[in-house]
Enzyme design. Structure first.
Site, short mmCIF file in Angstrom:
data_model
loop_
_atom_site.label_atom_id
_atom_site.label_comp_id
_atom_site.label_asym_id
_atom_site.label_seq_id
_atom_site.Cartn_x
_atom_site.Cartn_y
_atom_site.Cartn_z
N HIS A 107 9.72 -3.74 -5.40
CA HIS A 107 9.16 -3.55 -6.86
C HIS A 107 8.18 -4.55 -7.29
CE1 HIS A 107 8.48 -2.49 -11.09
NE2 HIS A 107 8.75 -1.27 -10.60
N GLU A 175 2.83 2.42 -6.71
CA GLU A 175 2.88 2.15 -8.00
C GLU A 175 1.85 1.01 -8.17
OE1 GLU A 175 7.14 2.57 -9.96
OE2 GLU A 175 7.24 1.05 -8.44
#
Length: 302
Positions: A107, A175
């Protein structure tokens, strides 16, 4: 959109809670979501694959809350190392032992705050797959780029993040860093360009059969309907804190899966029809040639 090769679910929806919830708040959220999302017809049938990623300490409570439902429980990280002298790490072997099915890896916050690199992400993905945990590999450009440039950058990053990773499916979560925490997700056209490029890249890799590409980054209700079959699902954050918003996204996923099933059914019927039509078209040509001449001495009664 057809069912992804090797994957039972047509649409994938995931939620990461980060560290927003305390323990009791998380337990209350699990209970509410188990009642509504866990019993959702599309989730129950497998048309929609739904996973929840809480904090490490909340994982046992989540597994208990979602027991008896198809909802998968994941971890927000995983150690790149096997069990041993690695203080503070949580090994994939232990996560698998208690029932963790997916692990979020790479992430943007892990990369920015803790210096994790593509090489570290690849090592963690390898550790997860070694214990049959599906890695949720997060990738995305740090600064806003033109969509074609972003597509190229993300395909390159995906390759680096899966380098030397053993055979197995991955959930690729696109993302864009600049869209995380923003008021709106990235523009639809931008998402479509990047996710299609990522899907082409992952589909071309025989080691990743069964992989899917989902979008995250301020994703919420309405986005999946607009994107349609350009993505295989969504990765939700704060918008999913409200169970009503989460159920709304699951409804969109259900509708998308239903439309895809109709398209697939029509395709499966169309192919035999095309084949039969081709045979019928060829048949007159064979008759036009007349009967096959018999070789001398092979006439009936000879």
């Amino acid at each position: 959109m057809s069912v992804r090769s090797g994957t039972d679910a047509q649409v994938t929806v995931g939620v990461s809670l980060k560290t927003y919830f305390g323990h009791e708040q998380a337990r209350a959220w699990f209970a509410a979501v188990a009642r509504r999302a866990g019993a959702h017809p599309a989730v129950a049938s497998g048309d929609v694959r739904f996973f929840v990623i809480p904090t490490y300490l909340q994982i046992p409570a989540a597994i208990e809350a979602f027991a008896g439902t198809p909802v998968l429980v994941g971890a927000q990280d995983v150690s790149e190392f096997e069990p041993g002298a690695y203080t503070g790490e949580v090994a994939a072997a232990e996560l698998a032992e208690i029932g963790v099915a997916v692990a979020e890896i790479g992430h943007a916050e892990r990369r920015r705050l803790f210096g994790e690199t593509d090489a570290v992400t690849a090592a963690k993905a390898a550790a997860a797959l070694a214990h049959r945990i599906t890695p949720v590999v997060c990738i995305g450009e740090a600064e806003r780029l033109a969509s074609t440039a972003a597509a190229l950058a993300n395909v390159e990053q995906l390759a680096a993040n899966l380098e030397n990773v053993p055979v197995g499916p991955a959930i690729v979560a696109y993302e864009p860093v600049w869209a995380i925490g923003a008021a709106e997700p990235a523009p639809d056209e931008h998402i479509v360009t990047v996710t299609r490029a990522l899907r082409a890249a992952i589909d071309a890799d025989p080691d990743r059969t069964g992989s899917v590409v989902i979008y995250g980054g301020s994703a919420g209700p309405g986005l999946l309907t607009r994107l349609g079959d350009s993505v295989d699902g969504l990765f939700l954050g704060r918008f999913a804190h409200d169970p009503d918003a989460l159920v709304a996204v699951l409804e969109e996923a259900s509708a998308l899966a239903a439309r895809s099933s109709v398209v697939d059914a029509r395709s499966s019927v169309a192919e035999p029809v095309k084949a039969r039509a081709l045979r019928q078209a060829q048949a007159p040509e064979a008759h036009a040639q007349g009967p096959v001449a018999q070789a001398p001495g092979t006439e009936v009664g000879a």
